[in-house]
Design a protein around this motif. Sequence first.
Motif, short mmCIF file in Angstrom:
data_model
loop_
_atom_site.label_atom_id
_atom_site.label_comp_id
_atom_site.label_asym_id
_atom_site.label_seq_id
_atom_site.Cartn_x
_atom_site.Cartn_y
_atom_site.Cartn_z
N THR A 161 0.83 -1.20 0.00
CA THR A 161 0.00 0.00 0.00
C THR A 161 0.87 1.25 0.00
O THR A 161 1.75 1.41 0.84
N ILE A 162 0.61 2.14 -0.95
CA ILE A 162 1.38 3.37 -1.10
C ILE A 162 0.42 4.54 -1.17
O ILE A 162 -0.44 4.60 -2.05
N GLY A 163 0.54 5.46 -0.22
CA GLY A 163 -0.34 6.61 -0.16
C GLY A 163 0.35 7.87 -0.66
O GLY A 163 1.51 8.14 -0.32
N PHE A 164 -0.35 8.65 -1.47
CA PHE A 164 0.15 9.93 -1.98
C PHE A 164 -0.68 11.04 -1.35
O PHE A 164 -1.92 11.02 -1.42
N VAL A 165 -0.02 12.01 -0.75
CA VAL A 165 -0.71 13.11 -0.09
C VAL A 165 -0.03 14.42 -0.45
O VAL A 165 1.21 14.49 -0.52
N ALA A 166 -0.82 15.45 -0.71
CA ALA A 166 -0.26 16.76 -1.10
C ALA A 166 0.08 17.58 0.13
O ALA A 166 -0.65 17.59 1.11
N ALA A 167 1.19 18.29 0.04
CA ALA A 167 1.53 19.23 1.11
C ALA A 167 0.62 20.44 1.08
O ALA A 167 0.37 21.07 2.12
N LYS A 168 0.07 20.75 -0.07
CA LYS A 168 -0.81 21.91 -0.23
C LYS A 168 -1.78 21.60 -1.36
O LYS A 168 -1.43 20.89 -2.31
N GLY A 169 -3.00 22.07 -1.25
CA GLY A 169 -3.98 21.84 -2.30
C GLY A 169 -3.47 22.27 -3.66
O GLY A 169 -2.92 23.36 -3.80
N GLY A 170 -3.63 21.41 -4.66
CA GLY A 170 -3.18 21.73 -6.00
C GLY A 170 -1.74 21.40 -6.29
O GLY A 170 -1.23 21.72 -7.37
N SER A 174 -2.41 13.82 -6.92
CA SER A 174 -3.21 12.86 -7.68
C SER A 174 -2.57 12.54 -9.02
O SER A 174 -2.50 11.38 -9.43
N THR A 175 -2.07 13.56 -9.71
CA THR A 175 -1.40 13.35 -10.99
C THR A 175 -0.17 12.47 -10.81
O THR A 175 0.06 11.54 -11.60
N VAL A 176 0.62 12.73 -9.78
CA VAL A 176 1.81 11.92 -9.52
C VAL A 176 1.40 10.49 -9.16
O VAL A 176 1.99 9.52 -9.64
N ALA A 177 0.36 10.34 -8.33
CA ALA A 177 -0.10 9.01 -7.93
C ALA A 177 -0.55 8.20 -9.13
O ALA A 177 -0.18 7.03 -9.30
N HIS A 178 -1.36 8.81 -10.00
CA HIS A 178 -1.92 8.07 -11.12
C HIS A 178 -0.85 7.70 -12.14
O HIS A 178 -0.85 6.59 -12.68
N ASN A 179 0.08 8.62 -12.40
CA ASN A 179 1.14 8.32 -13.36
C ASN A 179 2.14 7.32 -12.81
O ASN A 179 2.71 6.52 -13.55
N THR A 180 2.36 7.35 -11.50
CA THR A 180 3.21 6.33 -10.88
C THR A 180 2.56 4.96 -10.98
O THR A 180 3.22 3.95 -11.28
N ALA A 181 1.25 4.90 -10.74
CA ALA A 181 0.52 3.64 -10.88
C ALA A 181 0.64 3.11 -12.30
O ALA A 181 0.86 1.90 -12.52
N ASP A 296 1.95 1.08 3.97
CA ASP A 296 3.36 0.73 3.86
C ASP A 296 4.27 1.93 3.55
O ASP A 296 5.32 2.09 4.16
N GLU A 297 3.88 2.73 2.58
CA GLU A 297 4.71 3.86 2.17
C GLU A 297 3.86 5.11 2.00
O GLU A 297 2.70 5.03 1.60
N ILE A 298 4.46 6.26 2.30
CA ILE A 298 3.76 7.54 2.14
C ILE A 298 4.64 8.47 1.33
O ILE A 298 5.83 8.66 1.63
N ILE A 299 4.05 9.06 0.29
CA ILE A 299 4.74 10.01 -0.57
C ILE A 299 4.10 11.38 -0.36
O ILE A 299 2.90 11.55 -0.58
N GLU A 328 9.96 5.93 6.81
CA GLU A 328 9.72 7.37 6.88
C GLU A 328 9.09 7.85 5.58
O GLU A 328 9.22 7.21 4.53
N PRO A 329 8.38 8.99 5.62
CA PRO A 329 7.77 9.50 4.39
C PRO A 329 8.83 9.89 3.36
O PRO A 329 9.96 10.23 3.70
N LEU A 330 8.43 9.84 2.12
CA LEU A 330 9.30 10.20 1.01
C LEU A 330 8.75 11.45 0.34
O LEU A 330 7.58 11.79 0.50
N LEU A 331 9.59 12.14 -0.42
CA LEU A 331 9.23 13.45 -0.96
C LEU A 331 9.38 13.49 -2.47
O LEU A 331 10.39 13.00 -3.01
N VAL A 332 8.38 14.06 -3.13
CA VAL A 332 8.47 14.36 -4.56
C VAL A 332 8.16 15.84 -4.73
O VAL A 332 7.13 16.33 -4.24
N ILE A 333 9.05 16.56 -5.40
CA ILE A 333 8.84 17.98 -5.69
C ILE A 333 8.25 18.09 -7.09
O ILE A 333 8.84 17.61 -8.06
N ASN A 334 7.10 18.73 -7.20
CA ASN A 334 6.38 18.84 -8.46
C ASN A 334 6.40 20.28 -8.96
O ASN A 334 6.56 21.23 -8.19
N ARG A 335 6.27 20.43 -10.28
CA ARG A 335 6.21 21.73 -10.94
C ARG A 335 7.44 22.58 -10.62
O ARG A 335 7.33 23.73 -10.19
#
Length: 424
Positions: A161-170, A174-181, A296-299, A328-335
């Motif tokens: 199980t891998i959860g994707f959560v935004a640090a800030k709205g927008g 979701s885009t990162v989660a779906h494309n990773t899937a 299991d994992e949080i992004i 521990e949580p992992l980080l993805v920087i977008n845009r």
Amino acid sequence: MSILNRDGGKSGEEAAVDVAMGARLVPRITIQAFCEHSQTAQLVESAVHDRRMSKVALTTHNGGLDGAIETYKSNPTPNLILVETSLPTDEIPGALERLAEVCDATTRLIVLGHVNDVVLYRELIRSGVSEYIVLPTSASAIVSVITELFAADGAAPIGRTIGFVAAKGGAGSSTVAHNTAWAISQYLRQDVLILDMDFAFGTAGLNFNQDPPHGIADAIGASQKMDQTMLDRLTSKAANHVNLLTAPVVLDKTFDFEEREFEQIIELSQKTTPVVILDIPHIWSAWVRQTIAAIDEIIIVAEPDLANLRNAKNLSDTIKALRPTESEPLLVINRVGVPRRPEISPTEFATSVECKLLGQIGFDAATFGTAANNGQMIAEVAANNRANEIFRLIGMHVTGRNTPERSAGKASLKLPSFLKRKRA
């Protein structure tokens, strides 16, 4: 008497009765078989016609142990490997050790052998091999062993199980989660289930151009009678190896959930699907907190500005406190690289948040906008876009898989479960 000339300890007639009475199906796993003889390949291929194997993706290859070793030097391994060997008994353990060095840690192994040797059998089982089957045998016997491994009562869940959560709205979680899937499904050929948990504003249906009649709201509403069969019926197929439980996206009612409301759905998903992606909405509630604590994992997906930095730091600290013994949580920087926007460098951002930076995705309004408007993934719109490699690397990391680029160093990684013994 052969070591395993059986059908899970039952006769063929008893096994047939089990199937007729609704024996449990093997979950959506990927199996690869490496055979030395065409008769063995035909036997393994015939196993996929068993009803219990209806969800399985099975492929056969030539070459036995040597073929498997060569293949996995440059390719990720599946959930289960079946390998035929005619090697002398004293050479089999050494060959399996070489195979272990190029396999992922979660891979399971069934050995198909031609020697009925109880000493060899005990040695292989002690080293972590899931089963040793003496040939000749029946397709039903092979299916029964696989069913015992993955579908028996008490079998460990196969799903990660891998959860994707935004640090800030927008921020684009979701885009990162779906494309990773999508990347996981295409590269690993593993079934992925996306749970869109944003009931009011979820975008999984839009991003995959799907409008199914049922989704995650029906699953939650039927929690008292929910089982794997019902979950399958509520799940929609978005693409090859990609399945969805979409959000209802309605505002005529509110959705207030109990703290453990989603536990049953997540647990059932883990039992049937190798990778479960949770698209978690940008809210903070008891059920979100509980879900984050249990998976299991949080992004954390963030943009490189101050508000995102503050929120990502708060999320990171809270997640670490909630899960002191977990990853521990992992980080993805977008845009990254929005014109004329002052930005915090990704490295500085990750250092401040105290999270491992998995990847940074450049700003590309045209490509990402086209994909969103078309209901497509980035790889479908622009196959050579650099973001696709980032999504693939994220997917490989969070699923615990080895990438071909790291194949030379696999021997230094955690060995698969089928070679647990201490190496000489």
